[in-house]
Design an enzyme around this catalytic site. Structure first.
Site, PDB file in Angstrom:
ATOM      1  N   GLY A  52       0.819  -1.215   0.000  1.00  0.00           N
ATOM      2  CA  GLY A  52       0.000   0.000   0.000  1.00  0.00           C
ATOM      3  C   GLY A  52       0.851   1.262   0.000  1.00  0.00           C
ATOM      4  O   GLY A  52       2.074   1.215  -0.167  1.00  0.00           O
ATOM      5  N   ALA A  92      -0.381   0.055  13.305  1.00  0.00           N
ATOM      6  CA  ALA A  92      -0.760   1.310  12.641  1.00  0.00           C
ATOM      7  C   ALA A  92      -2.203   1.617  13.006  1.00  0.00           C
ATOM      8  O   ALA A  92      -3.133   1.020  12.471  1.00  0.00           O
ATOM      9  CB  ALA A  92      -0.612   1.167  11.130  1.00  0.00           C
ATOM     10  N   TYR A 146     -14.360   1.244  10.170  1.00  0.00           N
ATOM     11  CA  TYR A 146     -12.921   1.555  10.220  1.00  0.00           C
ATOM     12  C   TYR A 146     -12.534   2.005  11.637  1.00  0.00           C
ATOM     13  O   TYR A 146     -11.607   1.464  12.242  1.00  0.00           O
ATOM     14  CB  TYR A 146     -12.618   2.647   9.206  1.00  0.00           C
ATOM     15  CG  TYR A 146     -11.163   3.054   9.114  1.00  0.00           C
ATOM     16  CD1 TYR A 146     -10.187   2.161   8.670  1.00  0.00           C
ATOM     17  CD2 TYR A 146     -10.758   4.349   9.450  1.00  0.00           C
ATOM     18  CE1 TYR A 146      -8.851   2.551   8.554  1.00  0.00           C
ATOM     19  CE2 TYR A 146      -9.434   4.742   9.341  1.00  0.00           C
ATOM     20  CZ  TYR A 146      -8.480   3.842   8.895  1.00  0.00           C
ATOM     21  OH  TYR A 146      -7.159   4.229   8.791  1.00  0.00           O
TER      22      TYR A 146
END
Ligand code: NAD
Length: 311
Positions: free
Chosen positions: A10, A115, A146
């Protein structure tokens, strides 16, 4: 060190792998390409024989042979467009993916870095946001997939630290930008730059008065490296405290691209935070870290990269 980086295909993960390789480490990248790009893996593999890749969904399991000194868990869809398109994989990678990667770190006796995100603060009622703020999140709204996945991931990481004595770190990442973002990933800066370079209208949500604090990618990665080298188990905000409105960012991008684009005002997404700015006292005092790249400079570099990509 031999370091496992999940999500290494990513945006942030590829920059992180690149930095670890430059520092002389061995990197094992694990990714399923749900939002990542194989070009990043090809570029990293071509740059160093110390890089290897495993195509795997970390929510199903993560298995790495041999010595592992650190596990850095960056796998997760991160842009609203991506996590709204993949709500269940997003919840799973924050929950099961975090559990599996913690298990790997425990089995290998490795250091662990999660993260996390400023989205754990939700639509904040405390401004700027210190790490001691517990946040204001709507668990059942669309963004909850999320925000709550990351809140769970933090809770699980602290439980492994307290229960198993795992050597953990949690970084709360604020909006980061730079080369390798996908033009259509739905985040403001790539969206605005792409529109400006096309001469198309720049899509600003609401009246653009909501604020964000944008950090250039090299500064952000430097913060991760400092945190990994520290012995700080509590979360640390890594982000740029220079706060600007979304409209100001759109205007800066128009200026720096020399575009004739106009601004198109669109409806605000549900639960879109009104303000966002990190309190970085902890990073300054414990890690000696603060951002070095000014917004004008970082945006100019990012525009240049987008221009090059378009040939
Ligand atoms: P990205 O979408 O570019 O990268 C995420 C990577 O994770 C992708 O390569 C994707 O394929 C991979 N991935 C997702 N689910 C996976 C799974 N189940 N198994 C294996 N690989 C999987 O996003 P990014 O901006 O690079 O974000 C990286 C991390 O940083 C994420 O955890 C994100 O939550 C966090 N973060 C990023 C920002 C930001 O501004 N970029 C802000 C806060 C937090």
């Amino acid at each position: 060190m031999r370091v496992v980086v999940t999500g290494g295909a990513g945006f942030l993960g590829s920059h992180l792998c690149e930095r670890l390789l430059a520092d002389g480490h061995e990197v094992v990248c694990v990714d399923n390409f749900i939002t990542g790009r194989s070009e990043h893996v090809d570029m990293l593999a071509g740059s160093s024989s110390r890089f290897s890749f495993q195509h795997a969904d970390v929510s199903s399991g993560v298995f790495v042979d041999g010595v592992v000194d650190a596990v850095l868990h960056f796998a997760s869809p991160a842009s609203p467009v991506d996590y709204l398109m993949h709500p269940i994989p997003t919840l799973k990678v924050g929950a099961l993916g975090t559990h599996n990667t913690l298990g790997l770190a425990k089995a290998k006796g490795a250091r662990y870095l999660l993260a996390s995100t400023s989205e754990v603060y939700g639509d904040p009622q405390v401004h700027p946001q210190p790490e001691t703020y517990w946040g204001h999140v709507n668990p059942i709204g669309p963004r909850g997939v999320y925000d709550e996945a990351k809140r769970y991931a933090e809770a699980m990481t602290m439980a492994y630290h307290r229960t198993h004595g795992l050597d953990t770190r949690i970084v709360r990442i604020f909006n980061t930008y730079g080369p390798r973002m996908r033009p259509a990933d739905g985040r403001a800066i790539p969206e605005f730059i792409s529109a400006a370079l096309d001469g198309a209208a720049i899509p600003v949500h609401g009246d653009g008065s909501q604020t964000r604090s944008f950090c250039y990618v090299t500064d952000e990665i430097q913060g991760f490296i400092r945190l990994l080298a520290s012995s700080q188990h509590d979360p640390v905000n890594i982000g740029n405290p220079i706060e600007m409105t979304v409209l100001e960012m759109a205007q800066l991008i128009i200026k720096l691209t020399g575009s004739s684009s106009s601004i198109e005002f669109l409806p605000r997404p549900v639960d879109d935070p009104n303000v966002r700015r990190p309190d970085i006292t902890r990073a300054r005092t414990l890690l000696g870290w603060e951002p070095q790249v000014a917004p004008e400079e970082g945006i100019a570099r990012t525009i240049e990269w987008f221009r090059t990509q378009r040939g």
